[in-house]
Scaffold this motif. Structure first.
Motif: not given
Length: 472
Positions: A146-167
């Motif tokens: 959860a994130y509160q109103y107005g806070v710093d937030e960053s959400i991203y999926k990690v990918v490899n050099e080819y742009g594929n998901p890293v598991y």
């Protein structure tokens, strides 16, 4: 020139007095006098800027309603959070490591209670539940943040050099939730009420936002009251929309992520509601909670006009509090994630004689109806209720309290909430009309054997259907 003298008596017996004078020499104070008083008290500076600040504080433009909405909204925002629930799912269209992928559902929530160690958040069950998830036996998200109103937030999926998901080692695509993130623990929930409770660290909340607070609960609502929705529409961040209550109580039929035909009592509002608003609060013009947003009328089925707008729904606060308190009491007894335990009254009833009654004091129309007994079993048999009796009230003596309380039953949902509020050791009796004569049942003490969890038998596994009512 009239003067009133007031005397204050303190607990040690001493007193002090002060005078309040109406104006000076019989004259009320004018604008200049008020400003000069403010300057003398160091509230305003004695210049043009100070005078403009003073004039604005008087609200001479008559903008009271908008000021009220602004104050209410900012108060409510201190209780609001946005929620991301992370589910691991089996992907039948992929092979190898890609068989296991993830989905992230978005929604919102409201801080309900803040204890010294933990705070508890209300959200919708369908925000944290997904039938497609295969990582937990109850299909609740394996990771909830959860994130509160107005806070710093960053959400991203990690990918490899080819742009594929890293598991990761568990087969999850690596997703990074960073910034002022709050890790949530699932406390419990019920699909049949579309409500869930999460807990988070109170010290962590206050470290991030010292202004965070538990929500204030309204004491009532009616048609035309202001309805402010605070949610996370389309996962784009916490935002606010405003409307009014269109219908104060109606039942809708909705599917909850694999549970079909769940009947829910709702408030209908014309406030703008979109996907991601689910679990967010619906507030009045005092910033008090009147409901939890969970659905809207969607646009697509061919027999419903695609132009339908402004028909959103929220679970009323009385139902929400009854369910959430039941979940929390159950959780604190067991220490495990749970649902609710319901007292089995054994009373089947129908609703008759529904009509609107005008209250000249509040200038409002209130709907009332009769709750008529149809059949009985178990406890209701012991209480000697019979077909045709009209339930009018329930008197309860809580095991934790010294006095009893009587709850009037003007509408059927009030009896449902009273039943949800019963706990082991509580005693109660039902007040009812038999042949139009009001009488009372014997007193009954609730025991452990009277309670049981809800069992849902209408489970489905169909994700291709389009629902008239769209979960948000």
């Amino acid at each position: 020139g009239n003067t009133q003298t007031y005397t204050v008596t303190y607990s040690d017996g001493t007193t002090s007095s002060f005078e309040v004078k109406n104006g000076e020499n019989g004259q009320d104070m004018n604008i200049a006098d008020l400003f000069a008083l403010g300057v003398s008290m160091n509230i305003y500076t004695n210049d043009r800027a100070g005078f403009e600040q003073f004039i604005n504080s008087l609200n001479l433009n008559g903008n009271t309603a908008q000021t009220s909405i602004s104050t209410a909204t900012n108060k409510a925002l201190m209780s609001a959070v946005k929620i991301y629930s992370h589910h691991k799912v089996y992907n039948r269209y992929s092979t190898g490591e890609n068989n296991n992928s993830t989905i992230t559902n978005t929604g919102a929530g409201v801080i309900y209670r803040m204890d010294e160690d933990y705070s508890y958040i209300i959200t919708n069950y369908h925000v944290v539940y997904d039938e497609r998830a295969n990582t937990t036996s109850n299909h609740i998200a394996s990771k909830i943040v959860a994130y509160q109103y107005g806070v710093d937030e960053s959400i991203y999926k990690v990918v490899n050099e080819y742009g594929n998901p890293v598991y990761d080692t568990q087969g999850y695509p690596k997703t990074v939730f960073s910034g002022d993130v709050l890790e949530c623990t699932y406390v419990g929930g019920e699909a049949v009420y579309d409500l869930a409770v999460l807990k988070i660290s109170t010290p962590k909340i206050l470290e991030i936002n010292p202004n965070a607070r538990a929500v204030d609960i309204a004491s009532g609502y009616s048609v035309s009251n202001t309805a402010i929705a605070i949610g996370n529409p389309e996962g784009e961040g916490i935002s606010v929309t405003q409307g009014i209550i269109s219908v104060d109580s109606e039942e809708i039929d909705i599917d909850i992520n694999g549970y079909k035909n769940i009947m829910l009592r709702e408030l209908r509002v014309d406030t703008a509601i979109n996907g991601g608003n689910s679990g967010g609060g619906l507030f009045n013009d005092k910033g008090e909670l009147i409901g939890i947003v969970n659905a809207k009328l969607s646009a697509a089925p061919t027999n419903i006009s695609a132009s339908i707008e402004n028909m959103g729904y929220a679970l009323p606060y009385e139902d929400v509090i009854a369910v959430v308190d039941n979940i929390l009491d159950n959780y604190h007894q067991t220490g495990d994630a749970c649902g609710i335990n319901v007292f089995n009254l054994g009373l089947n009833y129908i609703v008759k004689n529904s009509h609107a009654v005008y209250d000249p004091v509040t200038s409002k129309l209130d709907i009332v109806n009769d709750l008529v007994v149809q059949s009985t079993s178990g406890v209701a048999n012991f209480l000697r209720l019979s077909s045709g009796d009209i339930v009018t009230a329930v008197e309860i003596q809580r095991s934790s309290e010294t006095t009893s309380q009587t709850y009037r039953i003007e509408r059927a949902y009030k009896l449902r909430n009273i039943i949800l509020s019963l706990r082991e050791g509580d005693t109660f009796r039902i007040i009812y009309k038999h042949n139009n004569v009001e009488t009372t049942t014997a007193v009954y003490t609730a025991s452990k054997s009277n309670f049981s969890p809800i069992v849902i038998n209408n489970h489905i596994n169909n994700y291709d259907s389009i629902d008239y009512l769209y979960k948000v």
